[in-house]
Scaffold this motif. Structure first.
Motif, PDB file in Angstrom:
ATOM      1  N   THR A 194     122.827  11.591  98.294  1.00 40.85           N
ATOM      2  CA  THR A 194     121.892  12.237  97.381  1.00 40.85           C
ATOM      3  C   THR A 194     121.659  13.661  97.873  1.00 40.85           C
ATOM      4  OG1 THR A 194     120.784  10.166  96.828  1.00 40.85           O
ATOM      5  CG2 THR A 194     119.565  12.204  96.408  1.00 40.85           C
ATOM      6  N   SER A 195     121.765  14.635  96.969  1.00 40.19           N
ATOM      7  CA  SER A 195     121.598  16.036  97.353  1.00 40.19           C
ATOM      8  C   SER A 195     120.500  16.670  96.513  1.00 40.19           C
ATOM      9  CB  SER A 195     122.908  16.812  97.168  1.00 40.19           C
ATOM     10  OG  SER A 195     123.924  16.252  97.974  1.00 40.19           O
ATOM     11  N   VAL A 196     119.681  17.471  97.162  1.00 41.57           N
ATOM     12  CA  VAL A 196     118.588  18.168  96.483  1.00 41.57           C
ATOM     13  C   VAL A 196     118.538  19.613  96.967  1.00 41.57           C
ATOM     14  CG1 VAL A 196     117.185  16.099  96.169  1.00 41.57           C
ATOM     15  CG2 VAL A 196     116.886  17.488  98.220  1.00 41.57           C
ATOM     16  N   VAL A 197     117.921  20.486  96.143  1.00 39.25           N
ATOM     17  CA  VAL A 197     117.678  21.877  96.526  1.00 39.25           C
ATOM     18  C   VAL A 197     116.213  21.991  96.930  1.00 39.25           C
ATOM     19  CG1 VAL A 197     117.660  24.279  95.741  1.00 39.25           C
ATOM     20  CG2 VAL A 197     119.469  22.723  94.984  1.00 39.25           C
ATOM     21  N   LEU A 198     115.954  22.499  98.123  1.00 34.96           N
ATOM     22  CA  LEU A 198     114.596  22.567  98.647  1.00 34.96           C
ATOM     23  C   LEU A 198     113.800  23.710  98.033  1.00 34.96           C
ATOM     24  CD1 LEU A 198     115.252  21.809 102.418  1.00 34.96           C
ATOM     25  CD2 LEU A 198     114.844  20.226 100.537  1.00 34.96           C
ATOM     26  N   ASN A 199     114.460  24.771  97.594  1.00 36.80           N
ATOM     27  CA  ASN A 199     113.797  25.897  96.926  1.00 36.80           C
ATOM     28  C   ASN A 199     114.871  26.718  96.221  1.00 36.80           C
ATOM     29  OD1 ASN A 199     115.069  26.976  99.151  1.00 36.80           O
ATOM     30  ND2 ASN A 199     113.225  27.776 100.106  1.00 36.80           N
ATOM     31  N   THR A 200     114.466  27.659  95.386  1.00 37.91           N
ATOM     32  CA  THR A 200     115.412  28.563  94.744  1.00 37.91           C
ATOM     33  C   THR A 200     114.975  30.003  94.983  1.00 37.91           C
ATOM     34  OG1 THR A 200     114.226  28.485  92.644  1.00 37.91           O
ATOM     35  CG2 THR A 200     116.011  26.906  92.939  1.00 37.91           C
ATOM     36  N   LYS A 201     115.960  30.899  95.020  1.00 42.83           N
ATOM     37  CA  LYS A 201     115.659  32.304  95.276  1.00 42.83           C
ATOM     38  C   LYS A 201     116.513  33.182  94.367  1.00 42.83           C
ATOM     39  CE  LYS A 201     114.350  31.545 100.109  1.00 42.83           C
ATOM     40  NZ  LYS A 201     114.566  31.946 101.530  1.00 42.83           N
ATOM     41  N   THR A 202     116.036  34.396  94.127  1.00 43.14           N
ATOM     42  CA  THR A 202     116.750  35.355  93.281  1.00 43.14           C
ATOM     43  C   THR A 202     117.319  36.468  94.145  1.00 43.14           C
ATOM     44  OG1 THR A 202     115.273  34.903  91.427  1.00 43.14           O
ATOM     45  CG2 THR A 202     116.549  36.934  91.325  1.00 43.14           C
ATOM     46  N   ASP A 209     121.832  32.021  86.422  1.00 44.73           N
ATOM     47  CA  ASP A 209     121.678  30.993  87.446  1.00 44.73           C
ATOM     48  C   ASP A 209     122.888  30.940  88.372  1.00 44.73           C
ATOM     49  OD1 ASP A 209     119.290  30.353  86.299  1.00 44.73           O
ATOM     50  OD2 ASP A 209     120.039  28.585  85.235  1.00 44.73           O
ATOM     51  N   ILE A 210     122.636  30.649  89.638  1.00 46.43           N
ATOM     52  CA  ILE A 210     123.695  30.420  90.619  1.00 46.43           C
ATOM     53  C   ILE A 210     123.703  28.931  90.932  1.00 46.43           C
ATOM     54  CG2 ILE A 210     124.532  30.897  92.942  1.00 46.43           C
ATOM     55  CD1 ILE A 210     123.165  33.607  92.789  1.00 46.43           C
ATOM     56  N   THR A 211     124.809  28.261  90.588  1.00 45.45           N
ATOM     57  CA  THR A 211     124.928  26.818  90.784  1.00 45.45           C
ATOM     58  C   THR A 211     126.021  26.514  91.794  1.00 45.45           C
ATOM     59  OG1 THR A 211     124.195  26.390  88.522  1.00 45.45           O
ATOM     60  CG2 THR A 211     125.356  24.615  89.647  1.00 45.45           C
ATOM     61  N   VAL A 212     125.702  25.681  92.787  1.00 42.05           N
ATOM     62  CA  VAL A 212     126.678  25.223  93.776  1.00 42.05           C
ATOM     63  C   VAL A 212     127.213  23.872  93.331  1.00 42.05           C
ATOM     64  CG1 VAL A 212     127.002  24.428  96.141  1.00 42.05           C
ATOM     65  CG2 VAL A 212     125.690  26.500  95.698  1.00 42.05           C
ATOM     66  N   SER A 213     128.526  23.756  93.233  1.00 46.55           N
ATOM     67  CA  SER A 213     129.164  22.483  92.890  1.00 46.55           C
ATOM     68  C   SER A 213     129.521  21.767  94.186  1.00 46.55           C
ATOM     69  CB  SER A 213     130.422  22.717  92.055  1.00 46.55           C
ATOM     70  OG  SER A 213     130.085  23.304  90.812  1.00 46.55           O
ATOM     71  N   LEU A 214     128.991  20.551  94.365  1.00 41.41           N
ATOM     72  CA  LEU A 214     129.163  19.783  95.598  1.00 41.41           C
ATOM     73  C   LEU A 214     130.134  18.636  95.348  1.00 41.41           C
ATOM     74  CD1 LEU A 214     128.306  19.122  98.502  1.00 41.41           C
ATOM     75  CD2 LEU A 214     126.322  17.937  97.568  1.00 41.41           C
ATOM     76  N   THR A 215     131.244  18.622  96.104  1.00 41.17           N
ATOM     77  CA  THR A 215     132.251  17.565  95.976  1.00 41.17           C
ATOM     78  C   THR A 215     132.726  17.178  97.367  1.00 41.17           C
ATOM     79  OG1 THR A 215     134.044  19.202  95.788  1.00 41.17           O
ATOM     80  CG2 THR A 215     133.048  18.419  93.726  1.00 41.17           C
ATOM     81  N   GLY A 216     133.514  16.092  97.438  1.00 40.68           N
ATOM     82  CA  GLY A 216     134.091  15.744  98.727  1.00 40.68           C
ATOM     83  C   GLY A 216     134.397  14.281  98.871  1.00 40.68           C
ATOM     84  N   THR A 217     134.965  13.933 100.044  1.00 39.36           N
ATOM     85  CA  THR A 217     135.306  12.558 100.377  1.00 39.36           C
ATOM     86  C   THR A 217     134.031  11.751 100.594  1.00 39.36           C
ATOM     87  OG1 THR A 217     137.278  13.390 101.498  1.00 39.36           O
ATOM     88  CG2 THR A 217     136.645  11.104 101.938  1.00 39.36           C
ATOM     89  N   SER A 258     120.224  38.590  89.446  1.00 35.84           N
ATOM     90  CA  SER A 258     119.511  39.329  88.411  1.00 35.84           C
ATOM     91  C   SER A 258     119.737  40.822  88.539  1.00 35.84           C
ATOM     92  CB  SER A 258     118.003  39.024  88.506  1.00 35.84           C
ATOM     93  OG  SER A 258     117.281  39.808  87.589  1.00 35.84           O
ATOM     94  N   ASP A 259     119.830  41.492  87.369  1.00 34.92           N
ATOM     95  CA  ASP A 259     119.839  42.951  87.368  1.00 34.92           C
ATOM     96  C   ASP A 259     118.432  43.492  87.188  1.00 34.92           C
ATOM     97  OD1 ASP A 259     119.530  42.135  84.755  1.00 34.92           O
ATOM     98  OD2 ASP A 259     120.634  43.814  83.917  1.00 34.92           O
ATOM     99  N   PHE A 260     117.478  42.593  86.882  1.00 41.90           N
ATOM    100  CA  PHE A 260     116.088  42.993  86.766  1.00 41.90           C
ATOM    101  C   PHE A 260     115.438  42.817  88.120  1.00 41.90           C
ATOM    102  CE2 PHE A 260     116.223  43.611  82.323  1.00 41.90           C
ATOM    103  CZ  PHE A 260     117.022  42.617  81.790  1.00 41.90           C
ATOM    104  N   ALA A 261     115.258  43.921  88.809  1.00 44.29           N
ATOM    105  CA  ALA A 261     114.718  43.844  90.154  1.00 44.29           C
ATOM    106  C   ALA A 261     113.267  43.410  90.155  1.00 44.29           C
ATOM    107  CB  ALA A 261     114.864  45.194  90.853  1.00 44.29           C
ATOM    108  N   VAL A 262     112.546  43.726  89.085  1.00 44.72           N
ATOM    109  CA  VAL A 262     111.123  43.403  89.006  1.00 44.72           C
ATOM    110  C   VAL A 262     110.839  42.737  87.656  1.00 44.72           C
ATOM    111  CG1 VAL A 262     108.771  44.301  89.057  1.00 44.72           C
ATOM    112  CG2 VAL A 262     110.528  45.351  90.483  1.00 44.72           C
ATOM    113  N   VAL A 263     110.054  41.680  87.685  1.00 41.19           N
ATOM    114  CA  VAL A 263     109.633  40.986  86.466  1.00 41.19           C
ATOM    115  C   VAL A 263     108.192  41.367  86.153  1.00 41.19           C
ATOM    116  CG1 VAL A 263     109.112  38.744  85.456  1.00 41.19           C
ATOM    117  CG2 VAL A 263     111.191  39.049  86.788  1.00 41.19           C
ATOM    118  N   VAL A 264     107.949  41.736  84.912  1.00 39.30           N
ATOM    119  CA  VAL A 264     106.588  41.997  84.431  1.00 39.30           C
ATOM    120  C   VAL A 264     106.310  40.960  83.353  1.00 39.30           C
ATOM    121  CG1 VAL A 264     105.045  43.660  83.330  1.00 39.30           C
ATOM    122  CG2 VAL A 264     106.806  44.465  84.913  1.00 39.30           C
TER     123      VAL A 264
END
Length: 734
Positions: A172-180, A281-289, A302-308
């Motif tokens: 089972t794989s999970v993402v602990l947080n996301t970043k831009t 979005d940046i998605t990591v594809s996880l595969t393997g034995t 993102s090309d938007f450095a700042v969000v308003v």
């Protein structure tokens, strides 16, 4: 005006985690029963050891296990027993099968019969029975392996015991947080891969693949923990490769030998090829034995450095009110200015937040993360000191507020994303309704327009507009209904006025009654004085109330022009109309609603009736049947008919000398009798005798001629406009 009350609302949110334990359903027995840590196994696990079930005699009752007695264990369908009889049950650490008559029988795939030894070893000492099943999961319908124990008088504690939790897949794989990240790349959210059962990971590769244009940097952290913590990459037990490419590969060179489930945690640090990488979005594809395939979102590019943005839906406010004891009535939605990429704020450059001119800032709550030298706290306007201060009386710094405009200079901390939050408390001009938009501009690296509130009128007015004639006194008008938007708008001792415009006067005192709700009006307070009607509230209502003005009569002199007669409502309930527009919080406007109370249908002396007809896209037109020529044909744009200003004036009975053009303000003024209509190029407001009337279009220049929206200009100067769809003809009667 009173100072704003320094009131703050703290909201505490508590989160609770509830853990459930499957308890045995027990009958009377002398032994204690317990399950070792419940293991997690994959839904396709094969020959895997699950939790140990232990029965132990109480020290006070050493003879409670009954020699020679048999008890049974029944496993659920889909959890097949794979033990040999000699490695399933032990007594005091010794294989029970064959021990002084002890016997273990595996019956089919799901049942075990256990017969206790038939000698004094059962009765002479405190005994412990340990049962450690090995199972294969094949078609289990539930999500746990629940074993049923039937005692049959053996002294073993009967019940149902959960020995394993079953999950789908090997891992089972999970993402602990996301970043831009931006073009410079950087760290993304951490991925945690967990074995669903001990030994799920075998010899082979685990691959983490990034999208095109994004590659793994050598600063990526790979950590093995729990059951995999003892595996040493320096001794060639596993390798990590793929830095500089889109695929990071962890290669186990042998089956990991572990005593518990293992964890792999990867914290990506990436580089960006701006030619190939796509925003989003940046998605990591996880595969393997022996790995369960998964796609995991770890962040975004993102090309938007700042969000308003707004931190939720726009807040509802009531125009014209100013409750100094309850700031929440004036609170807008929180404005968020947030870096997507650290360092995006341009340090030492000014930024500005500007609201509509009908809105003034009365206070602000400021929150900041990773923004140095920035004021934090709630600052309210002190009318005596004429400055914004916090609860301790300290003045706001590094930020200026002037009526509807806020200016500041943001600074961020290196390598950390900065975030600013502004919660504004505002005063809204009495006659303003609509969106309250914050326009964020400047050279600090961000801009945007965000709707933070919606202003509604405190009262609504409807009237039955009846036709009246000039030069006639005591003419009946229709009923006028004033309705509160919510309770407590109109309060005790407040005076409400209804003023007629354009020289119209009340003939006598009308009837003023409350027709809905329980608000009360002081009976003797209803008065008329020329064009003004006034009355006083005796007691506010407990729900929105409706006031009806009936039996109204008006006098018209002989100078009143044809067209609508306007009236306006004002009163003490408009608290922010007690000052000047130059004040920080209050306005000079105490008029809340304008409406048509009657319509003049006969012209004043000196005004001749006339009819003009225009055909869309034709340069020919008629005035009282005489054909004439235009230099720019009438046309339709945005659903409205436009004509050059000179021909509009002629059709409306305005002489050429009463058409005035102001080149500096780009404003056209049309004068007809005592009516003055002004339209500014590009503006959606028509001003009639100083009263602003909103339009759904604007005046502009076409082919060198100023063109006006015909219907609005005609109505402003008392003309009637008719449209014939079949002939595409506009007829103006005056």
């Amino acid at each position: 005006m009173k100072k704003f009350n320094k009131k703050m609302i703290n909201v505490v949110t508590t989160a609770a985690l509830v853990a459930s334990v499957v308890a045995p359903i027990a009958v009377s027995a002398a032994t204690d029963a317990r399950v070792s840590e419940v293991v997690v196994v994959a839904s396709d696990a094969k020959n895997v050891a699950i939790s140990t079930l232990t029965f132990k005699e109480d020290t006070d009752y050493a003879s409670d296990l009954v020699a020679g007695k048999t008890f049974t264990l029944t496993f659920p369908q889909g959890a097949k027993i794979k033990n040999t009889v000699n490695n399933l049950v032990n007594l005091g650490g010794t294989n029970l099968n064959g021990l002084n008559g002890g016997k273990v029988e595996i019956v089919g795939d799901y049942t075990v019969n256990v017969t206790l030894p038939n000698d004094t070893s059962i009765t002479d000492a405190v005994q412990t029975i340990n049962i450690t099943p090995i199972v294969t999961i094949d078609g289990l319908t539930g999500n746990s392996v629940d074993v049923v124990v039937d005692s049959f008088g053996s002294g073993v504690k009967a019940g149902t015991y959960t020995l394993a939790q079953v999950v789908k897949g090997a891992t089972t794989s999970v993402v602990l947080n996301t970043k831009t990240i931006g073009e410079a790349g950087g760290e993304l959210g951490s991925i945690r891969l967990t074995e669903n059962s001990n030994g799920s990971l075998k010899k082979g590769k685990v691959t983490f693949k990034l999208p095109k244009g994004i590659t793994w940097n050598e600063d990526t952290a790979v950590k093995l923990s729990a059951g995999l913590a003892s595996i040493d990459g320096d001794t060639d037990e596993y390798t990590v490769t793929g830095f500089g490419t889109s695929s990071l590969v962890i290669n186990f060179l042998n089956d990991p030998s572990t005593s518990q489930r293992g964890i792999i945690q990867v914290t990506p640090n990436v580089d960006v090829d701006t030619d190939d990488a796509k925003y989003g979005d940046i998605t990591v594809s996880l595969t393997g034995t022996d790995v369960t395939d998964q796609d995991l979102k770890v962040g975004s590019y993102s090309d938007f450095a700042v969000v308003v943005k707004a931190d939720g839906d726009a807040k509802a406010l009531t125009s014209g009110l100013l409750d100094t004891d309850d700031l929440d009535k004036h609170k807008l939605q929180t404005l968020v200015i947030k870096e997507n990429v650290p360092g995006s704020f341009v340090t030492n450059r000014k930024a500005k937040i500007e609201f509509p001119s009908a809105v003034k800032v009365a206070g602000v709550k400021i929150e900041a993360t990773n923004a140095s030298d920035f004021p934090i706290g709630t600052y309210l306007y002190d009318a005596d000191e004429k400055k914004f201060v916090n609860a301790d009386g300290d003045a706001i710094t590094n930020l200026s507020i002037d009526k509807n405009t806020v200016e500041f200079t943001p600074k961020n901390e290196a390598e950390k994303k900065a975030e600013l939050k502004f919660t504004f408390y505002v005063s809204v001009k009495a006659d303003y309704t609509g969106e309250i938009e914050a326009n964020v501009t400047g050279r600090a690296g961000f801009d945007g327009k965000v709707v933070l509130g919606n202003a509604t009128a405190p009262i609504t007015v409807t009237a039955e507009s009846k036709e009246v004639k000039v030069g006639v006194k005591e003419q009946a008008i229709g009923n006028v209904v004033i309705t509160e938007a919510k309770k407590d708008i109109l309060k005790k001792d407040e005076v409400v006025t209804v003023t007629l415009k354009d020289g119209i006067k009340w003939s006598k005192k009308p009837t003023v009654t409350v027709t809905e709700g329980d608000l009360e009006i002081e009976k003797d307070s209803v008065k008329t004085d020329g064009s003004k009607l006034s009355f006083t509230v005796k007691a506010e209502g407990t729900k929105p109330s409706e006031i009806t003005i009936s039996n109204g009569f008006v006098d018209l002199d002989r100078t009143v022009a044809e067209g609508p007669i306007l009236a306006e409502v004002a009163g003490d309930f408009i608290q922010n109309g007690e000052g000047k527009d130059s004040d920080q919080v209050v306005f000079d406007k105490n008029t809340i609603a304008k409406f048509e109370i009657a319509k003049v249908v006969t012209p004043a002396p000196g005004e001749a009736r006339a009819t003009a007809q225009f055909v869309i896209d034709s340069t020919s037109y008629k005035v009282n049947g005489a054909e004439k020529t235009l230099d720019v044909a009438p046309f339709i744009q945005d659903g409205r008919t436009f004509l050059p200003v000179r021909f509009v004036a002629e059709a409306l009975g305005v002489s050429e000398s009463n058409i005035i053009w102001n080149a500096n303000t780009k404003t056209v003024t049309l004068i007809k009798g005592d009516r003055i209509a002004q339209i500014q190029l590009g503006s959606s407001n028509l001003v009639v005798n100083g009263v602003s009337v909103p339009m759904d279009t604007v005046a502009f220049v076409k082919e060198g001629r100023t063109v006006l929206p015909l219907r609005y200009a005609a109505q402003a100067l008392g003309a009637d406009v008719q449209w014939d769809e079949a002939t595409r003809t506009v007829t103006i009667s005056r």
